[in-house]
Design an enzyme around this catalytic site. Sequence first.
Site, PDB file in Angstrom:
ATOM      1  N   SER A 120       0.836  -1.198   0.000  1.00  0.00           N
ATOM      2  CA  SER A 120       0.000   0.000   0.000  1.00  0.00           C
ATOM      3  C   SER A 120       0.874   1.253   0.000  1.00  0.00           C
ATOM      4  O   SER A 120       1.526   1.541  -0.992  1.00  0.00           O
ATOM      5  CB  SER A 120      -0.966  -0.046   1.181  1.00  0.00           C
ATOM      6  OG  SER A 120      -1.954   0.957   1.089  1.00  0.00           O
ATOM      7  N   ASP A 135      -4.721   8.380  -0.113  1.00  0.00           N
ATOM      8  CA  ASP A 135      -4.834   8.548   1.328  1.00  0.00           C
ATOM      9  C   ASP A 135      -5.355   9.894   1.806  1.00  0.00           C
ATOM     10  O   ASP A 135      -5.123  10.939   1.211  1.00  0.00           O
ATOM     11  CB  ASP A 135      -3.470   8.298   1.978  1.00  0.00           C
ATOM     12  CG  ASP A 135      -3.030   6.862   1.872  1.00  0.00           C
ATOM     13  OD1 ASP A 135      -3.895   6.004   1.642  1.00  0.00           O
ATOM     14  OD2 ASP A 135      -1.826   6.592   2.006  1.00  0.00           O
ATOM     15  N   HIS A 157      -4.835  -0.613  -4.106  1.00  0.00           N
ATOM     16  CA  HIS A 157      -6.264  -0.801  -3.809  1.00  0.00           C
ATOM     17  C   HIS A 157      -7.138  -0.415  -5.004  1.00  0.00           C
ATOM     18  O   HIS A 157      -8.284   0.000  -4.826  1.00  0.00           O
ATOM     19  CB  HIS A 157      -6.692   0.028  -2.589  1.00  0.00           C
ATOM     20  CG  HIS A 157      -5.847  -0.159  -1.370  1.00  0.00           C
ATOM     21  ND1 HIS A 157      -6.027  -1.201  -0.489  1.00  0.00           N
ATOM     22  CD2 HIS A 157      -4.804   0.566  -0.883  1.00  0.00           C
ATOM     23  CE1 HIS A 157      -5.139  -1.097   0.490  1.00  0.00           C
ATOM     24  NE2 HIS A 157      -4.381  -0.039   0.267  1.00  0.00           N
TER      25      HIS A 157
END
Length: 234
Positions: A120, A135, A157
């Site tokens: 990530s 984010d 993601h």
Amino acid sequence: MELLLLSNSTLPGKAWLEHALPLIANQLNGRRSAVFIPFAGVTQTWDEYTDKTAEVLAPLGINVTGIHRVADPLAAIEKAEIIIVGGGNTFQLMKESRERGLLAPMADRVKRGALYIGWSAGANLACPTIRTTNDMPIVDPNGFDALDLFPLQINPHFTNALPEGHKGETREQRIRELLVVAPELTVIGLPEGNWIQVSNGQAVPGGPNTTWVFKAGEEAVALEAVIAFNPWPH
């Protein structure tokens, strides 16, 4: 260089990092000494994050040391055979790493043979910039330039799914917006459960879902799993 870039750390029905353990074991090649960069952790302490990572990787024979626990972080990076960068908040990760002067030493150590493992936010950090992170919260990292170990941008993601009735943009639309303002970039949409392994100048995508490549003015291209490609300019 040796890189393992994972979209995420947890899959449904599996323990934390469980799906990544065989991949990590495959790239160790005798490496055992690791430093862990926990700075992306926001809702867990750096000690908690480090201890959790050390416990999961111990069965592989990896000895994990949190970079925040050592008196001389630069010396620890120089001695490390593995550099592990955990996921969480990419902006916080970049801010803390930059303020401690760790970015250039980490990149240099990987270029000289250390294995880089990141999931990530850790995958974002390996890219030229962190401009394809998802984010929030956003903190000022004093610049978006990252480690530049992998030459393409990664969007972890990645999904194009939208909840019924949701009128916001899809992830692909967001990436397309970026490519309007920065057409020189190439972005990889890396779905959860997927990864990219890099070794000897070749990148190999893997995982159960389709990984996508986005370029300005072009249709998205699907990367075939386990088919190597060279992401570096020829």
